[in-house]
Design a protein around this motif. Structure first.
Motif, PDB file in Angstrom:
ATOM      1  N   PRO A 375      58.869  31.812  77.332  1.00  0.00           N
ATOM      2  CA  PRO A 375      59.407  30.514  77.752  1.00  0.00           C
ATOM      3  C   PRO A 375      60.259  30.628  79.018  1.00  0.00           C
ATOM      4  N   VAL A 376      60.692  31.845  79.364  1.00  0.00           N
ATOM      5  CA  VAL A 376      61.443  32.057  80.605  1.00  0.00           C
ATOM      6  C   VAL A 376      60.492  32.710  81.607  1.00  0.00           C
ATOM      7  N   SER A 377      60.247  32.012  82.719  1.00  0.00           N
ATOM      8  CA  SER A 377      59.327  32.582  83.708  1.00  0.00           C
ATOM      9  C   SER A 377      60.000  33.747  84.427  1.00  0.00           C
ATOM     10  N   ALA A 378      59.187  34.565  85.082  1.00  0.00           N
ATOM     11  CA  ALA A 378      59.729  35.717  85.819  1.00  0.00           C
ATOM     12  C   ALA A 378      60.677  35.238  86.918  1.00  0.00           C
ATOM     13  N   ALA A 379      60.307  34.163  87.601  1.00  0.00           N
ATOM     14  CA  ALA A 379      61.149  33.651  88.684  1.00  0.00           C
ATOM     15  C   ALA A 379      62.480  33.159  88.114  1.00  0.00           C
ATOM     16  N   ALA A 380      62.426  32.501  86.946  1.00  0.00           N
ATOM     17  CA  ALA A 380      63.656  31.989  86.322  1.00  0.00           C
ATOM     18  C   ALA A 380      64.571  33.138  85.915  1.00  0.00           C
ATOM     19  N   LEU A 381      63.992  34.222  85.382  1.00  0.00           N
ATOM     20  CA  LEU A 381      64.826  35.378  85.026  1.00  0.00           C
ATOM     21  C   LEU A 381      65.435  35.976  86.296  1.00  0.00           C
TER      22      LEU A 381
END
Ligand code: ADP
Ligand code: MG
Length: 486
Positions: A375-381
């Protein structure tokens, strides 16, 4: 050989010798010698051509894509590609084998000797020999649970392409065998030659196990058939080695035989001895010409291979300064490696590695999700890691923010703003709070200056409380130390 790998018996130390034979189902829309579909889970006998049913007069036609997959796998396993190979008939009778023989390769396989590098505990590696890889057909499936009076046969699997990959007897422990299975699976998945799904039977392992005194010649082996999880491979090997040691120490000899692993009981049981073994009467299949490959075509396939796990691991260590262990964990699955590289883009690469392997893996595990459904995209992380690196939020707060990102799919910055979590790193503002807290607690300040360390910690707590936990703890500590020094 490492001391730690020896097994202590009643009469001295023993060493395990293990070689694995792995059947890997080839990813291909059509079967090895027919155009029938290979889709998993279809209604029984709905994907069976006349060739797969072995109707009289039907002729096999080789599927070039399956050949390409085998070559790709051979190259990825750093193995010799044999430009000339032969299909043989392996004759035996079984209800799920309508032709009475399986088309396989015997003395002249498509792929010869090669190497595979195991990733062991603590980032250590070890190279193990590959003996060969050959192409063969899968059999159908007998269904014993469809009615009380009869066994049914489903031929959907009949004729699907398998790669049999045989290792040298180079493995010395169940852990190494587990590492071999994981690495083989990882490589085959990287190149898209096999999906590696052991539950669906796309990857199955026969384990050959023997024991010997260190330095002695190889002992007699037993072959444990059809292990369908890495855990079972490891448990079966451990049990079998100990069983053989007991037999020999009791004065007996190990019989060359085929055994089955009972995963409920955790034991292996004899299935058939070598005397009962099939005489397969191999001979070249007269319906098929030898398989002749063009070196230029092999070179083209080689040039088009993706970056493989070992190369990616070396690059992650070199470019990102990761430990061998972290790099190994991150490259095992291509999806994870890609996710990591996106998250680490322009950020602190080691911090990103920690977040992926601890917080993200932990949360995915708990939710029973794989990385493709995170649910957490790589960009968001990456955004969250940026906020930590800038000092906008503390590592402690970041964990709460991450939990909310995972739950809601929101961006880190949005959560930090909405909750007013932004960390205070303004020295003047923190100093003002520190001064106020000291002024309000003169007695404690006095004791602290006199050397009471416990009270120093108490003051940090007071300042953090006064700022609702938002003050940068590093600055709070520094300023307090100056103000409360004797
Ligand atoms: P077969 O054709 O009877 O299956 P192979 O010689 O092809 O026999 O060996 C099959 C597998 O058994 C290979 O993976 C090989 O590494 C392994 N192997 C051979 N000898 C031993 C041994 N003494 N102990 C353990 N494994 C062995
Ligand atoms: Mg064998």
């Amino acid at each position: 050989m490492a001391e730690g790998l020896l097994i202590e018996g009643r009469t001295g130390d023993w060493e395990m010798v293990i070689g694995l034979e792995v059947h890997a189902q080839v990813i291909s829309k059509a079967k090895l010698f027919s155009g029938a579909s290979t889709r998993f889970g279809a209604a029984p006998n709905s994907q069976v051509s006349l060739v797969d049913a072995a109707m009289p007069g039907m002729l096999p036609v080789i599927n070039a894509y399956c050949v390409e997959q085998a070559v790709r796998a051979g190259l990825a396993l750093k193995s010799r590609i044999n430009l000339f190979s032969v299909f043989d008939r392996k004759n035996y009778f079984y209800p799920d084998l309508p032709a009475g023989y399986q088309i396989s390769q015997y003395s002249q396989p498509i792929v010869g000797e090669g190497d595979i590098v195991l990733d062991l505990e603590g980032g250590a590696t070890r190279t193990v020999g590959i003996t060969r890889l050959h192409l063969e057909q899968d059999a159908g499936k007998s269904l014993h649970d469809r009615g009380p009076a009869a066994t049914h046969v489903d031929l959907n699997r009949s004729g699907i392409a398998l790669m049999e990959i045989v290792s040298e007897p180079d493995l010395r422990s169940a852990e190494e065998a587990g590492a071999y299975m994981r690495k083989l699976r990882s490589i085959l998945r990287y190149i898209g030659a096999c999906d590696g799904n052991m539950e669906e039977g796309s990857l199955r392992c026969d384990a050959n196990v023997s024991v010997r005194r260190p330095g002695e010649a190889y002992g007699t082996r037993c072959e444990i058939k059809n292990l369908n999880s890495v855990r079972f491979v490891m448990r079966a090997i451990d049990y079998e080695a100990r069983r053989q040691i007991e037999v020999i120490e009791d004065g007996g000899t190990v019989a060359l035989e085929t055994r089955l692993f009972d995963s409920e009981a955790g034991v292996t049981r004899a299935m058939r001895s070598k005397e009962e073994a099939h005489d397969y009467r191999y001979f070249p299949d007269p319906d098929l010409l030898p398989l002749v490959l063009d070196q230029a075509w092999v070179d083209e396939i080689k040039a088009a291979l993706p970056e493989l796990p070992d190369d990616k691991k070396a690059r992650f260590i070199g470019d990102y300064g990761l430990s061998a262990y972290d790099a190994g964990v991150l490259v095992a699955e291509k999806d994870v490696a890609d996710y990591y590289e996106t998250a680490a883009q322009g950020r602190d690469a080691k911090l990103a590695a920690n977040w992926v392997t601890s917080e993200l893996f932990g949360a995915l595990n708990k939710a029973g999700l794989d990385i493709a459904h995170a649910p957490v995209s790589a960009a968001a992380l990456g955004g969250l890691i940026g906020l930590i690196a800038d000092g906008a939020i503390s590592g402690r707060m970041a964990k709460d923010v991450f939990a909310e990102m995972f739950e809601t799919g929101k961006e880190a910055a949005a959560i930090v703003e909405a909750k007013g979590l932004r960390q205070v790193s303004d020295e003047g503002a923190i100093e003002a709070v520190v001064d106020r807290v000291i002024a309000e607690n003169p007695a404690q300040a006095e004791q602290c200056r006199a050397g009471n360390q416990k009270l120093a910690g108490w003051f940090v707590g007071q300042v953090m409380r006064a700022t609702q936990g938002k003050a940068n703890p590093k600055l709070v500590n520094e300023i307090l130390r100056i103000k409360l020094s004797g």
